[in-house]
Write a protein that holds these residues in place. Structure first.
Motif, PDB file in Angstrom:
ATOM      1  N   GLY A 187       0.615  -1.314  -0.005  1.00  0.00           N
ATOM      2  CA  GLY A 187      -0.047   0.009  -0.110  1.00  0.00           C
ATOM      3  C   GLY A 187       0.906   1.250  -0.079  1.00  0.00           C
ATOM      4  O   GLY A 187       0.365   2.262  -0.402  1.00  0.00           O
ATOM      5  N   VAL A 188       1.922   1.309   0.657  1.00  0.00           N
ATOM      6  CA  VAL A 188       2.750   2.488   0.658  1.00  0.00           C
ATOM      7  C   VAL A 188       3.458   2.599  -0.537  1.00  0.00           C
ATOM      8  O   VAL A 188       3.470   3.656  -1.194  1.00  0.00           O
ATOM      9  CB  VAL A 188       3.965   2.070   1.779  1.00  0.00           C
ATOM     10  N   ILE A 189       3.767   1.484  -1.267  1.00  0.00           N
ATOM     11  CA  ILE A 189       4.420   1.763  -2.477  1.00  0.00           C
ATOM     12  C   ILE A 189       3.266   2.355  -3.621  1.00  0.00           C
ATOM     13  O   ILE A 189       3.720   3.128  -4.554  1.00  0.00           O
ATOM     14  CB  ILE A 189       5.023   0.202  -3.132  1.00  0.00           C
ATOM     15  N   ASN A 190       2.212   1.746  -3.495  1.00  0.00           N
ATOM     16  CA  ASN A 190       0.976   2.314  -4.236  1.00  0.00           C
ATOM     17  C   ASN A 190       0.993   3.709  -4.189  1.00  0.00           C
ATOM     18  O   ASN A 190       0.776   4.713  -5.042  1.00  0.00           O
ATOM     19  CB  ASN A 190      -0.122   1.395  -4.089  1.00  0.00           C
ATOM     20  N   THR A 191       0.749   4.157  -3.094  1.00  0.00           N
ATOM     21  CA  THR A 191       0.645   5.724  -2.682  1.00  0.00           C
ATOM     22  C   THR A 191       1.865   6.440  -3.110  1.00  0.00           C
ATOM     23  O   THR A 191       1.406   7.537  -3.724  1.00  0.00           O
ATOM     24  CB  THR A 191       0.527   5.787  -1.212  1.00  0.00           C
ATOM     25  N   LEU A 192       2.832   5.869  -3.031  1.00  0.00           N
ATOM     26  CA  LEU A 192       4.063   6.791  -3.467  1.00  0.00           C
ATOM     27  C   LEU A 192       4.077   6.908  -4.930  1.00  0.00           C
ATOM     28  O   LEU A 192       4.262   8.075  -5.521  1.00  0.00           O
ATOM     29  CB  LEU A 192       5.209   5.918  -3.033  1.00  0.00           C
ATOM     30  N   ILE A 193       3.592   5.889  -5.845  1.00  0.00           N
ATOM     31  CA  ILE A 193       3.638   5.669  -7.044  1.00  0.00           C
ATOM     32  C   ILE A 193       2.544   6.745  -7.608  1.00  0.00           C
ATOM     33  O   ILE A 193       2.911   7.819  -8.367  1.00  0.00           O
ATOM     34  CB  ILE A 193       3.451   4.493  -8.052  1.00  0.00           C
ATOM     35  N   GLY A 194       1.399   6.927  -6.974  1.00  0.00           N
ATOM     36  CA  GLY A 194       0.269   7.525  -7.214  1.00  0.00           C
ATOM     37  C   GLY A 194       0.392   9.093  -7.075  1.00  0.00           C
ATOM     38  O   GLY A 194       0.046  10.116  -7.566  1.00  0.00           O
ATOM     39  N   THR A 195       1.257   9.294  -5.874  1.00  0.00           N
ATOM     40  CA  THR A 195       1.629  10.616  -5.401  1.00  0.00           C
ATOM     41  C   THR A 195       2.644  11.187  -6.155  1.00  0.00           C
ATOM     42  O   THR A 195       2.558  12.599  -6.290  1.00  0.00           O
ATOM     43  CB  THR A 195       1.829  10.644  -4.009  1.00  0.00           C
ATOM     44  N   LEU A 196       3.754  10.371  -6.490  1.00  0.00           N
ATOM     45  CA  LEU A 196       4.871  11.094  -6.757  1.00  0.00           C
ATOM     46  C   LEU A 196       5.463  10.963  -8.260  1.00  0.00           C
ATOM     47  O   LEU A 196       5.939  11.721  -9.080  1.00  0.00           O
ATOM     48  CB  LEU A 196       6.364  10.628  -6.093  1.00  0.00           C
ATOM     49  N   LEU A 197       4.760   9.908  -8.855  1.00  0.00           N
ATOM     50  CA  LEU A 197       5.097   9.622 -10.363  1.00  0.00           C
ATOM     51  C   LEU A 197       3.926   9.710 -11.367  1.00  0.00           C
ATOM     52  O   LEU A 197       4.188  10.409 -12.387  1.00  0.00           O
ATOM     53  CB  LEU A 197       5.693   7.985 -10.240  1.00  0.00           C
ATOM     54  N   VAL A 198       2.884   9.320 -11.058  1.00  0.00           N
ATOM     55  CA  VAL A 198       1.947   9.339 -12.180  1.00  0.00           C
ATOM     56  C   VAL A 198       0.578  10.237 -11.546  1.00  0.00           C
ATOM     57  O   VAL A 198       0.062   9.871 -10.684  1.00  0.00           O
ATOM     58  CB  VAL A 198       1.314   7.869 -12.370  1.00  0.00           C
ATOM     59  N   GLU A 199       0.477  11.202 -12.441  1.00  0.00           N
ATOM     60  CA  GLU A 199      -0.856  12.178 -12.317  1.00  0.00           C
ATOM     61  C   GLU A 199      -2.041  11.839 -12.538  1.00  0.00           C
ATOM     62  O   GLU A 199      -3.060  12.575 -12.747  1.00  0.00           O
ATOM     63  CB  GLU A 199      -0.257  13.581 -12.475  1.00  0.00           C
ATOM     64  N   ARG A 200      -2.448  10.644 -13.398  1.00  0.00           N
ATOM     65  CA  ARG A 200      -3.602  10.170 -14.050  1.00  0.00           C
ATOM     66  C   ARG A 200      -4.730  10.184 -13.186  1.00  0.00           C
ATOM     67  O   ARG A 200      -4.550   9.908 -12.079  1.00  0.00           O
ATOM     68  CB  ARG A 200      -3.139   9.038 -14.597  1.00  0.00           C
ATOM     69  N   THR A 201      -5.681  10.664 -13.647  1.00  0.00           N
ATOM     70  CA  THR A 201      -7.019  10.585 -12.964  1.00  0.00           C
ATOM     71  C   THR A 201      -7.853   9.507 -13.316  1.00  0.00           C
ATOM     72  O   THR A 201      -7.658   8.969 -14.662  1.00  0.00           O
ATOM     73  CB  THR A 201      -7.793  12.141 -13.056  1.00  0.00           C
ATOM     74  N   ARG A 202      -8.963   9.290 -12.659  1.00  0.00           N
ATOM     75  CA  ARG A 202      -9.733   8.228 -12.781  1.00  0.00           C
ATOM     76  C   ARG A 202     -10.783   8.527 -13.942  1.00  0.00           C
ATOM     77  O   ARG A 202     -10.885   9.587 -14.459  1.00  0.00           O
ATOM     78  CB  ARG A 202     -10.570   7.781 -11.780  1.00  0.00           C
ATOM     79  N   PRO A 203     -11.183   7.530 -14.607  1.00  0.00           N
ATOM     80  CA  PRO A 203     -12.320   7.723 -15.702  1.00  0.00           C
ATOM     81  C   PRO A 203     -13.272   8.366 -15.505  1.00  0.00           C
ATOM     82  O   PRO A 203     -14.063   8.430 -14.440  1.00  0.00           O
ATOM     83  CB  PRO A 203     -12.832   6.353 -16.079  1.00  0.00           C
ATOM     84  N   ARG A 260     -20.316   3.827 -17.218  1.00  0.00           N
ATOM     85  CA  ARG A 260     -20.066   4.298 -15.750  1.00  0.00           C
ATOM     86  C   ARG A 260     -18.743   4.960 -15.483  1.00  0.00           C
ATOM     87  O   ARG A 260     -17.633   4.524 -16.251  1.00  0.00           O
ATOM     88  CB  ARG A 260     -19.990   2.810 -15.126  1.00  0.00           C
ATOM     89  N   THR A 261     -18.691   5.770 -14.581  1.00  0.00           N
ATOM     90  CA  THR A 261     -17.533   6.773 -14.248  1.00  0.00           C
ATOM     91  C   THR A 261     -16.915   6.707 -12.668  1.00  0.00           C
ATOM     92  O   THR A 261     -18.006   6.529 -11.911  1.00  0.00           O
ATOM     93  CB  THR A 261     -17.589   8.085 -14.927  1.00  0.00           C
ATOM     94  N   SER A 262     -15.997   7.144 -12.723  1.00  0.00           N
ATOM     95  CA  SER A 262     -15.544   7.011 -11.287  1.00  0.00           C
ATOM     96  C   SER A 262     -16.294   8.284 -10.445  1.00  0.00           C
ATOM     97  O   SER A 262     -16.594   9.212 -11.170  1.00  0.00           O
ATOM     98  CB  SER A 262     -13.895   7.256 -11.036  1.00  0.00           C
ATOM     99  N   LEU A 263     -16.714   7.933  -9.243  1.00  0.00           N
ATOM    100  CA  LEU A 263     -17.323   9.140  -8.496  1.00  0.00           C
ATOM    101  C   LEU A 263     -16.393  10.228  -7.883  1.00  0.00           C
ATOM    102  O   LEU A 263     -16.548  11.285  -7.559  1.00  0.00           O
ATOM    103  CB  LEU A 263     -18.276   8.625  -7.346  1.00  0.00           C
ATOM    104  N   ASN A 264     -15.007   9.935  -7.800  1.00  0.00           N
ATOM    105  CA  ASN A 264     -13.991  10.413  -7.216  1.00  0.00           C
ATOM    106  C   ASN A 264     -12.849  10.665  -8.475  1.00  0.00           C
ATOM    107  O   ASN A 264     -11.812  10.031  -8.189  1.00  0.00           O
ATOM    108  CB  ASN A 264     -13.517  10.021  -6.147  1.00  0.00           C
ATOM    109  N   PHE A 265     -13.295  11.204  -9.524  1.00  0.00           N
ATOM    110  CA  PHE A 265     -12.327  11.012 -10.738  1.00  0.00           C
ATOM    111  C   PHE A 265     -10.848  11.704 -10.627  1.00  0.00           C
ATOM    112  O   PHE A 265     -10.114  11.644 -11.219  1.00  0.00           O
ATOM    113  CB  PHE A 265     -12.937  11.382 -12.164  1.00  0.00           C
ATOM    114  N   GLU A 266     -10.941  12.847  -9.588  1.00  0.00           N
ATOM    115  CA  GLU A 266      -9.783  13.562  -9.556  1.00  0.00           C
ATOM    116  C   GLU A 266      -8.797  12.799  -8.512  1.00  0.00           C
ATOM    117  O   GLU A 266      -7.561  13.133  -8.521  1.00  0.00           O
ATOM    118  CB  GLU A 266     -10.325  14.693  -8.574  1.00  0.00           C
ATOM    119  N   GLU A 267      -9.112  11.451  -8.056  1.00  0.00           N
ATOM    120  CA  GLU A 267      -8.128  10.796  -7.208  1.00  0.00           C
ATOM    121  C   GLU A 267      -7.312  10.091  -8.396  1.00  0.00           C
ATOM    122  O   GLU A 267      -7.412   9.845  -9.405  1.00  0.00           O
ATOM    123  CB  GLU A 267      -9.089   9.637  -6.366  1.00  0.00           C
ATOM    124  N   ARG A 268      -5.880   9.817  -7.825  1.00  0.00           N
ATOM    125  CA  ARG A 268      -4.860   9.306  -8.756  1.00  0.00           C
ATOM    126  C   ARG A 268      -5.253   7.678  -9.005  1.00  0.00           C
ATOM    127  O   ARG A 268      -6.200   7.092  -8.210  1.00  0.00           O
ATOM    128  CB  ARG A 268      -3.456   9.279  -7.900  1.00  0.00           C
TER     129      ARG A 268
END
Length: 211
Positions: free
Chosen positions: A97-113, A120-128
């Protein structure tokens, strides 16, 4: 001679790591992979009675509350039975989980569908979005259970545990795309990363088995 099991596991881990590095680099350089939109569109077109309800249950099982509850239960169960090697591997699992968070926070800025053309789309699309936490967690937990199950002597029980593990991972992977929570490449990245980490934790269990 034929390669040992340890060597085979190393080869698989290296291959998964290389593919993950490729998918990660692509996610860092592009908003979406070239196949993301056509694949998510086709997956979301799949429909049959009970599918939505089933995938919702799988999502609950692999989400934060369900995943933590099962992880804690498994860790305590292994420790209670004094299977210390498996308990240690389970105890170390939150590293994923720590690795996942670091990747989403530091490396990849992609938002959800969140595109209008999706059913159907994400209700929190701004999340990594990359990689999928649900899927990585599912692969990490159920992948480790799959690998640890090789130590079960009863063949029927061993196969039941392994088939159940595969079914949950496959359902979670399909479900996150179908529900519009993640892009397909998010799921692929999670499968690869989770696979590497599951092999690493199983190696920890194997090396500490005699302790």
């Amino acid at each position: 001679g034929r390669p040992t099991l340890a060597v085979k596991r190393l080869h698989v881990a290296v291959a998964l790591s290389i593919f993950f590095a490729i998918v990660l680099l692509d996610a860092m350089l592009r908003p979406l992979a070239g196949f993301d939109l056509p694949v998510i569109t086709r997956v979301q077109a799949v429909d049959f009675p009970g599918l939505e309800s089933y995938l919702a249950r799988v999502s609950d099982l692999t989400g934060s509350v369900g995943a933590v509850a099962l992880w804690a239960l498994a860790t305590v169960a292994f420790a209670t039975r004094r299977i210390w090697s498996a308990a240690l591997a389970m105890f170390l699992m939150p590293i994923g989980g720590v690795i996942n968070t670091l990747i989403g926070t530091l490396l990849v800025e992609r938002t959800r569908p969140h595109m209008a053309q999706l059913q159907r789309t994400s209700l929190n699309f701004e999340e990594r979005s990359f990689p999928s936490g649900h899927v990585e967690g599912a692969v990490l937990f159920y992948g480790l259970i799959f690998l640890l199950a090789r130590r079960i002597e009863n063949r029927a029980l061993r196969l039941a545990v392994q088939l159940g593990s595969v079914a949950i991972v496959a359902s979670a992977s399909f479900g996150r795309i179908w529900q519009g929570a993640h892009w397909p490449s998010d799921v692929i990245g999670a499968l690869l990363l989770g696979g590497v980490l599951a092999i690493a934790l199983d190696e920890v269990a194997r090396r500490t088995q005699s302790l």
